[in-house]
Design a protein around this motif. Structure first.
Motif, PDB file in Angstrom:
ATOM      1  N   PRO A   9       0.830  -1.212   0.000  1.00 15.07           N
ATOM      2  CA  PRO A   9       0.000   0.000   0.000  1.00 15.07           C
ATOM      3  C   PRO A   9       0.862   1.259   0.000  1.00 15.07           C
ATOM      4  O   PRO A   9       1.898   1.316   0.646  1.00 15.07           O
ATOM      5  CB  PRO A   9      -0.817  -0.102   1.289  1.00 15.07           C
ATOM      6  CG  PRO A   9      -0.346  -1.303   2.014  1.00 15.07           C
ATOM      7  CD  PRO A   9       0.675  -2.006   1.191  1.00 15.07           C
ATOM      8  N   ARG A  10       0.400   2.226  -0.766  1.00 13.49           N
ATOM      9  CA  ARG A  10       1.062   3.523  -0.838  1.00 13.49           C
ATOM     10  C   ARG A  10       0.099   4.537  -0.244  1.00 13.49           C
ATOM     11  O   ARG A  10      -1.057   4.612  -0.664  1.00 13.49           O
ATOM     12  CB  ARG A  10       1.356   3.845  -2.304  1.00 13.49           C
ATOM     13  CG  ARG A  10       2.073   5.156  -2.527  1.00 13.49           C
ATOM     14  CD  ARG A  10       2.439   5.360  -4.002  1.00 13.49           C
ATOM     15  NE  ARG A  10       1.315   5.301  -4.913  1.00 13.49           N
ATOM     16  CZ  ARG A  10       0.582   6.353  -5.282  1.00 13.49           C
ATOM     17  NH1 ARG A  10       0.848   7.547  -4.809  1.00 13.49           N
ATOM     18  NH2 ARG A  10      -0.410   6.202  -6.133  1.00 13.49           N
ATOM     19  N   PRO A  11       0.535   5.300   0.744  1.00 14.09           N
ATOM     20  CA  PRO A  11      -0.376   6.285   1.351  1.00 14.09           C
ATOM     21  C   PRO A  11      -0.920   7.252   0.306  1.00 14.09           C
ATOM     22  O   PRO A  11      -0.272   7.524  -0.707  1.00 14.09           O
ATOM     23  CB  PRO A  11       0.515   7.028   2.363  1.00 14.09           C
ATOM     24  CG  PRO A  11       1.684   6.127   2.591  1.00 14.09           C
ATOM     25  CD  PRO A  11       1.871   5.346   1.320  1.00 14.09           C
ATOM     26  N   LEU A  12      -2.112   7.743   0.566  1.00  8.64           N
ATOM     27  CA  LEU A  12      -2.712   8.730  -0.324  1.00  8.64           C
ATOM     28  C   LEU A  12      -1.965  10.052  -0.213  1.00  8.64           C
ATOM     29  O   LEU A  12      -1.525  10.449   0.872  1.00  8.64           O
ATOM     30  CB  LEU A  12      -4.183   8.951   0.027  1.00  8.64           C
ATOM     31  CG  LEU A  12      -5.113   7.760  -0.161  1.00  8.64           C
ATOM     32  CD1 LEU A  12      -6.512   8.103   0.330  1.00  8.64           C
ATOM     33  CD2 LEU A  12      -5.146   7.313  -1.608  1.00  8.64           C
ATOM     34  N   GLU A  13      -1.869  10.718  -1.350  1.00  9.40           N
ATOM     35  CA  GLU A  13      -1.335  12.074  -1.363  1.00  9.40           C
ATOM     36  C   GLU A  13      -2.379  12.970  -0.686  1.00  9.40           C
ATOM     37  O   GLU A  13      -3.572  12.637  -0.650  1.00  9.40           O
ATOM     38  CB  GLU A  13      -1.092  12.537  -2.800  1.00  9.40           C
ATOM     39  CG  GLU A  13      -0.078  11.713  -3.570  1.00  9.40           C
ATOM     40  CD  GLU A  13       1.322  11.825  -3.000  1.00  9.40           C
ATOM     41  OE1 GLU A  13       1.681  12.897  -2.457  1.00  9.40           O
ATOM     42  OE2 GLU A  13       2.072  10.825  -3.093  1.00  9.40           O
TER      43      GLU A  13
END
Length: 154
Positions: A9-13
């Motif tokens: 998972p990549r954190p939301l901008e």
């Protein structure tokens, strides 16, 4: 092609997070405020209006119950309760499906169509006041395309 659900998972901008949170607010608040405005105007509640509107646009003003539920974004049990309320007011009737005796159609009555027409100005005013006015100056066609893409099942 890799399945994005399998990636880390990549954190939301921040702008993505703001959009997702605002969408959640819109999905919750807008239908409730439109409904409150319509009920305050002594018109149909939004769920009932949406059911009558969908029926008015269907061939012969009839739809199978499960199709109507899908069109109104309701569960079948929620649609059954809505149709029961409308039926008790003489605005719709239920008829057995000719092609499948196990199924039921919801059918818009003339009284239901008249009630829909009576409620339309209140619905229109509420939609403009509670939703559309916030998009002035934006490309509504492109926005609608983006909403449809996001709402389509993958």
């Amino acid at each position: 092609m890799a399945d994005p659900r399998q990636e880390s998972p990549r954190p939301l901008e921040p702008d993505e997070e703001a959009l997702v949170r605002a969408l959640g607010q819109v999905m919750y608040v807008v239908p409730r405020t439109i409904d409150a405005d319509m009920v305050g105007d002594r018109q149909l509640p939004l769920t009932e209006y949406t059911a009558l509107m969908s029926l008015s646009e269907a061939p012969a003003r009839r739809m199978r119950m499960h199709e109507l539920a899908t069109a109104c974004y309701l569960s079948l049990s929620g649609m059954t309760r809505t149709i029961s309320r409308l039926e008790s007011q003489g605005l719709v009737k239920r008829e057995r499906c000719e092609e499948d005796a196990r199924g039921w159609n919801a059918v818009l009555t003339d009284a239901g169509f008249a009630r829909l027409q009576e409620s339309w100005p209140s619905h229109l005013a509420a939609v403009r006041r509670r939703f559309l006015r916030h998009f002035e100056g934006l490309d509504l066609i492109e926005l609608a395309r983006a909403f449809r893409r996001a709402g389509a099942a993958d």
